[in-house]
Design a protein around this motif. Structure first.
Motif, PDB file in Angstrom:
ATOM      1  N   VAL A  78      45.174  13.479 -12.819  1.00  0.00           N
ATOM      2  CA  VAL A  78      46.216  14.171 -12.056  1.00  0.00           C
ATOM      3  C   VAL A  78      45.764  15.597 -11.764  1.00  0.00           C
ATOM      4  O   VAL A  78      45.503  16.374 -12.685  1.00  0.00           O
ATOM      5  CB  VAL A  78      47.562  14.179 -12.820  1.00  0.00           C
ATOM      6  N   LYS A  79      45.668  15.941 -10.493  1.00  0.00           N
ATOM      7  CA  LYS A  79      45.229  17.266 -10.072  1.00  0.00           C
ATOM      8  C   LYS A  79      46.371  17.973  -9.333  1.00  0.00           C
ATOM      9  O   LYS A  79      47.056  17.361  -8.512  1.00  0.00           O
ATOM     10  CB  LYS A  79      44.017  17.175  -9.141  1.00  0.00           C
ATOM     11  N   ILE A  80      46.555  19.252  -9.610  1.00  0.00           N
ATOM     12  CA  ILE A  80      47.614  20.032  -8.957  1.00  0.00           C
ATOM     13  C   ILE A  80      46.989  21.076  -8.038  1.00  0.00           C
ATOM     14  O   ILE A  80      46.085  21.816  -8.440  1.00  0.00           O
ATOM     15  CB  ILE A  80      48.505  20.735  -9.997  1.00  0.00           C
ATOM     16  N   LYS A  81      47.479  21.110  -6.785  1.00  0.00           N
ATOM     17  CA  LYS A  81      47.104  22.159  -5.835  1.00  0.00           C
ATOM     18  C   LYS A  81      48.369  22.951  -5.509  1.00  0.00           C
ATOM     19  O   LYS A  81      49.253  22.447  -4.813  1.00  0.00           O
ATOM     20  CB  LYS A  81      46.514  21.555  -4.562  1.00  0.00           C
ATOM     21  N   GLN A  82      48.472  24.154  -6.052  1.00  0.00           N
ATOM     22  CA  GLN A  82      49.668  24.963  -5.856  1.00  0.00           C
ATOM     23  C   GLN A  82      49.533  25.729  -4.534  1.00  0.00           C
ATOM     24  O   GLN A  82      49.010  26.836  -4.477  1.00  0.00           O
ATOM     25  CB  GLN A  82      49.874  25.919  -7.031  1.00  0.00           C
ATOM     26  N   LYS A  83      50.023  25.098  -3.467  1.00  0.00           N
ATOM     27  CA  LYS A  83      49.856  25.629  -2.128  1.00  0.00           C
ATOM     28  C   LYS A  83      50.867  24.991  -1.192  1.00  0.00           C
ATOM     29  O   LYS A  83      51.572  24.056  -1.572  1.00  0.00           O
ATOM     30  CB  LYS A  83      48.433  25.330  -1.614  1.00  0.00           C
ATOM     31  N   THR A  84      50.923  25.484   0.036  1.00  0.00           N
ATOM     32  CA  THR A  84      51.753  24.882   1.071  1.00  0.00           C
ATOM     33  C   THR A  84      51.018  23.684   1.672  1.00  0.00           C
ATOM     34  O   THR A  84      49.811  23.746   1.916  1.00  0.00           O
ATOM     35  CB  THR A  84      52.070  25.903   2.172  1.00  0.00           C
ATOM     36  N   PHE A  85      51.752  22.601   1.925  1.00  0.00           N
ATOM     37  CA  PHE A  85      51.140  21.397   2.483  1.00  0.00           C
ATOM     38  C   PHE A  85      50.635  21.657   3.897  1.00  0.00           C
ATOM     39  O   PHE A  85      51.259  22.378   4.685  1.00  0.00           O
ATOM     40  CB  PHE A  85      52.165  20.256   2.510  1.00  0.00           C
ATOM     41  N   SER A  86      49.479  21.046   4.229  1.00  0.00           N
ATOM     42  CA  SER A  86      48.954  21.087   5.593  1.00  0.00           C
ATOM     43  C   SER A  86      48.458  19.691   5.957  1.00  0.00           C
ATOM     44  O   SER A  86      48.215  18.852   5.078  1.00  0.00           O
ATOM     45  CB  SER A  86      47.814  22.102   5.706  1.00  0.00           C
ATOM     46  N   ALA A  87      48.295  19.432   7.249  1.00  0.00           N
ATOM     47  CA  ALA A  87      47.891  18.109   7.717  1.00  0.00           C
ATOM     48  C   ALA A  87      46.542  17.695   7.136  1.00  0.00           C
ATOM     49  O   ALA A  87      46.283  16.495   6.927  1.00  0.00           O
ATOM     50  CB  ALA A  87      47.844  18.086   9.245  1.00  0.00           C
ATOM     51  N   GLU A  88      45.668  18.660   6.847  1.00  0.00           N
ATOM     52  CA  GLU A  88      44.349  18.338   6.286  1.00  0.00           C
ATOM     53  C   GLU A  88      44.451  17.680   4.913  1.00  0.00           C
ATOM     54  O   GLU A  88      43.521  16.999   4.467  1.00  0.00           O
ATOM     55  CB  GLU A  88      43.495  19.604   6.175  1.00  0.00           C
ATOM     56  N   ASP A  89      45.590  17.871   4.227  1.00  0.00           N
ATOM     57  CA  ASP A  89      45.751  17.277   2.898  1.00  0.00           C
ATOM     58  C   ASP A  89      45.849  15.753   2.943  1.00  0.00           C
ATOM     59  O   ASP A  89      45.753  15.095   1.906  1.00  0.00           O
ATOM     60  CB  ASP A  89      47.007  17.840   2.216  1.00  0.00           C
ATOM     61  N   LEU A  90      46.057  15.201   4.142  1.00  0.00           N
ATOM     62  CA  LEU A  90      46.145  13.742   4.279  1.00  0.00           C
ATOM     63  C   LEU A  90      44.768  13.093   4.418  1.00  0.00           C
ATOM     64  O   LEU A  90      44.671  11.863   4.466  1.00  0.00           O
ATOM     65  CB  LEU A  90      47.015  13.373   5.487  1.00  0.00           C
ATOM     66  N   GLU A  91      43.721  13.900   4.480  1.00  0.00           N
ATOM     67  CA  GLU A  91      42.367  13.350   4.524  1.00  0.00           C
ATOM     68  C   GLU A  91      41.997  12.789   3.154  1.00  0.00           C
ATOM     69  O   GLU A  91      42.390  13.320   2.118  1.00  0.00           O
ATOM     70  CB  GLU A  91      41.361  14.447   4.923  1.00  0.00           C
ATOM     71  N   ASN A  92      41.236  11.713   3.161  1.00  0.00           N
ATOM     72  CA  ASN A  92      40.768  11.063   1.921  1.00  0.00           C
ATOM     73  C   ASN A  92      41.931  10.666   1.019  1.00  0.00           C
ATOM     74  O   ASN A  92      41.889  10.830  -0.202  1.00  0.00           O
ATOM     75  CB  ASN A  92      39.814  11.995   1.163  1.00  0.00           C
ATOM     76  N   VAL A  93      43.012  10.169   1.631  1.00  0.00           N
ATOM     77  CA  VAL A  93      44.202   9.715   0.904  1.00  0.00           C
ATOM     78  C   VAL A  93      44.514   8.283   1.329  1.00  0.00           C
ATOM     79  O   VAL A  93      44.303   7.908   2.489  1.00  0.00           O
ATOM     80  CB  VAL A  93      45.401  10.640   1.214  1.00  0.00           C
ATOM     81  N   ASP A  94      44.995   7.463   0.388  1.00  0.00           N
ATOM     82  CA  ASP A  94      45.326   6.069   0.693  1.00  0.00           C
ATOM     83  C   ASP A  94      46.828   5.816   0.761  1.00  0.00           C
ATOM     84  O   ASP A  94      47.266   4.903   1.461  1.00  0.00           O
ATOM     85  CB  ASP A  94      44.715   5.139  -0.368  1.00  0.00           C
ATOM     86  N   ILE A  95      47.602   6.593   0.033  1.00  0.00           N
ATOM     87  CA  ILE A  95      49.049   6.348  -0.030  1.00  0.00           C
ATOM     88  C   ILE A  95      49.757   7.665  -0.336  1.00  0.00           C
ATOM     89  O   ILE A  95      49.198   8.526  -1.027  1.00  0.00           O
ATOM     90  CB  ILE A  95      49.377   5.264  -1.091  1.00  0.00           C
ATOM     91  N   VAL A  96      50.993   7.845   0.177  1.00  0.00           N
ATOM     92  CA  VAL A  96      51.670   9.140   0.098  1.00  0.00           C
ATOM     93  C   VAL A  96      53.067   8.983  -0.495  1.00  0.00           C
ATOM     94  O   VAL A  96      53.784   8.025  -0.172  1.00  0.00           O
ATOM     95  CB  VAL A  96      51.791   9.786   1.499  1.00  0.00           C
ATOM     96  N   PHE A  97      53.430   9.930  -1.365  1.00  0.00           N
ATOM     97  CA  PHE A  97      54.784  10.039  -1.901  1.00  0.00           C
ATOM     98  C   PHE A  97      55.335  11.410  -1.519  1.00  0.00           C
ATOM     99  O   PHE A  97      54.697  12.434  -1.801  1.00  0.00           O
ATOM    100  CB  PHE A  97      54.793   9.898  -3.424  1.00  0.00           C
ATOM    101  N   ALA A  98      56.498  11.442  -0.874  1.00  0.00           N
ATOM    102  CA  ALA A  98      57.148  12.707  -0.534  1.00  0.00           C
ATOM    103  C   ALA A  98      58.309  12.942  -1.483  1.00  0.00           C
ATOM    104  O   ALA A  98      59.194  12.104  -1.600  1.00  0.00           O
ATOM    105  CB  ALA A  98      57.643  12.679   0.918  1.00  0.00           C
ATOM    106  N   ALA A  99      58.299  14.090  -2.154  1.00  0.00           N
ATOM    107  CA  ALA A  99      59.329  14.370  -3.160  1.00  0.00           C
ATOM    108  C   ALA A  99      59.865  15.781  -2.968  1.00  0.00           C
ATOM    109  O   ALA A  99      59.913  16.576  -3.899  1.00  0.00           O
ATOM    110  CB  ALA A  99      58.768  14.195  -4.563  1.00  0.00           C
ATOM    111  N   THR A 100      60.265  16.104  -1.740  1.00  0.00           N
ATOM    112  CA  THR A 100      60.833  17.417  -1.455  1.00  0.00           C
ATOM    113  C   THR A 100      62.295  17.262  -1.052  1.00  0.00           C
ATOM    114  O   THR A 100      62.744  16.175  -0.700  1.00  0.00           O
ATOM    115  CB  THR A 100      60.075  18.122  -0.318  1.00  0.00           C
TER     116      THR A 100
END
Length: 500
Positions: A78-100
């Motif tokens: 489990v890795k944490i990136k304390q930052k604002t989300f950007s579209a580039e964060d969807l690179e190299n990802v297979d599945i997404v959970f939105a919890a906002t």
């Protein structure tokens, strides 16, 4: 197990009802993105890591819940990136959970995920989800996911509780055996299905069939138990035991009810907040005229039982982190033995140890209170847990208390999740107290059994309630309560020392 249907046969499904396609995802082999790290993010992350312990999860959020940070510190995947989300964060990802809690952001995130061809789950918005997280029943390799089509999570939770109780733990053993049988069978799939159907059909048989073998075994077991019992009981001096029991009963008077009450109140505080059993129980006993020596010895002995029950309850309610418990255990035991041995040998310690411990816990109490009232900040992984456990257990034996105030307060002040910190520290406390008490007993003996019995009974009654309170209260409430208890107890100790 039934044969597979003919693939050429068309099946007509009704248009109404739950249209979700049930599937189990190998999340350990996928790259997961979790956007949001508040209370909702914590719930999603717990669901992910509890079901797929080796899942590779990247958490992105500007503010990170302390419990999310703790999970990351205990799980290298489990890795944490304390930052604002950007579209580039969807690179190299297979599945997404939105919890906002930002619905507009969630809708935009869903569009971006679909543009990348990614499936997304959005918390509390079933209509926006590509897949749902069902209530899970797990017994080893058996896992059952319950879906109400996103309409009633409460009903799914109730069904989970029913199935958890109805399905025995032994089912996992049966599954393992059936897997071995299937692997050893020869022939085509139809033959294997036929053999396995014959084996599993026994699960549907009624238990009330006449079974001569079971009856013979049962009768012989009863006879053997009666013979062994007669031989064993013939050597027990019942007359002497009766005299001993009568003597003990005559010593018990109505004051034991006060000790039960004191044990109940002390354990309720300790079980819920992870500290203050020794201070609470000792203060209560002293107010009823019990001498300081008798109070200290009784509290230490009773804590073996009360901390054991409390630890089991925290384990039962899921308040314990195994990794944290292991880090606390051995250093805590060593510190407890060392402290008890030194205290038994050297008695002139109080005027030096108690002011130092009280000043330290007062500082921690203020720090926890300020942390609870301030905005969440990024937390660092917990370090140097072993030395902390040693010092806490050592001072607990030396000063008659301090394991909870020192260890629990320090871990929470460092950013540890209050629920899991309290649960893990409480479970470890049983072993620490056992080591300390056994050392005391070997060095100075054991007395005042009536006081000990009252404290044990009251503490055992309160233990489940304390553990349940820890589970039900939110993190901020627990932190404020811990801080107030620590500050009050520390100030009281300092005041008493100054007025002597």
């Amino acid at each position: 197990m039934q044969p597979s249907p003919n693939l050429n046969t068309a099946a007509v499904l009704p248009a109404s009802g739950n249209q979700l396609f049930p599937a189990f995802i190998k999340l350990n082999e996928l790259r997961t993105l979790l956007v949001g790290a508040g209370e909702v993010g914590l719930e999603k992350l717990n669901a992910i890591v509890n079901n797929s312990t080796a899942a590779q999860v990247t958490v992105i959020a500007k503010e990170v819940h302390t419990a999310v940070a703790e999970i990351a510190s205990l799980n290298a995947k489990v890795k944490i990136k304390q930052k604002t989300f950007s579209a580039e964060d969807l690179e190299n990802v297979d599945i997404v959970f939105a919890a906002t809690n930002d619905n507009d952001f969630n809708v935009e995130l869903r569009k971006l995920a679909h543009q990348k061809g990614l499936l997304i789950n959005i918390a509390d918005k079933p209509q926006l989800c590509d897949f749902y997280l069902g209530s899970i029943v797990q017994k080893g390799d058996l896992k059952i996911a319950i879906s109400t089509n996103g309409k009633s999570p409460t009903m799914a939770k109730r069904l989970k509780e029913v199935l958890d109780e109805a399905i025995p733990e032994e089912i996992d053993h049966s599954i393992g055996q059936l897997n071995q049988i299937r692997n050893n069978l020869n022939g085509d799939i139809k033959h294997k299905v036929k053999v396995l159907n014959g084996i599993t059909a026994t699960f549907l048989e009624k238990e009330n069939k006449f079974n001569l073998k079971k009856i013979v075994i049962w009768v012989l077991s009863v006879i053997a138990t009666m013979v062994a019992g007669h031989i064993f009981l013939s050597f027990i001096p019942f007359a002497k035991l009766g005299d001993v029991a009568e003597g003990l009963a005559n010593e018990v008077d109505s004051t034991i009810l006060y000790f039960i009450l004191g044990g109940f109140l002390a354990q309720l505080v300790d079980g819920a907040l992870g500290m203050a059993y020794g201070v609470s129980a000792t203060t209560f006993l002293l107010s009823f005229g019990v001498t300081p020596a008798a109070a200290s010895a009784s509290v230490h002995a009773s804590e073996i039982f009360t901390s054991g029950v409390s630890g089991l309850m925290h384990l039962r309610f899921g308040n314990v982190r195994t990794k944290l418990f292991k880090k606390l255990l051995l250093p805590g035991i060593i510190g407890a033995i060392a402290g008890a041995y030194i205290l038994s040998s050297l008695e002139n310690y109080g005027h030096i140890i108690k002011p130092v411990v009280s000043a330290y816990t007062l500082f921690l109490g203020i720090k926890i209170l300020l942390k609870a009232l301030s905005k969440p900040k990024k937390t660092k992984p917990l370090k140097r847990i072993g030395p902390l456990a040693f010092i806490g257990a050592f001072l607990d034996s030396i000063g008659g208390g301090g394991w909870g105030p020192i260890v629990t307060s320090t871990l929470i002040a460092r950013g540890g999740n209050p629920r899991y910190t309290i649960g893990s520290v409480n479970l470890t406390e049983f072993f620490v107290t056992l080591a300390s008490s056994l050392t005391f007993i070997m060095m100075i003996g054991l007395v005042h059994w009536q006081i000990i019995l009252g404290l044990v009974l009251g503490g055992c009654i309160a233990a489940p309630f304390g553990a349940l309170l820890t589970k039900r209260l939110n993190a901020k409430t627990i932190m404020i309560m811990v801080a107030i208890i620590v500050i009050i107890v520390s100030l009281r100790t300092i005041f008493v020392l100054l007025t002597k």
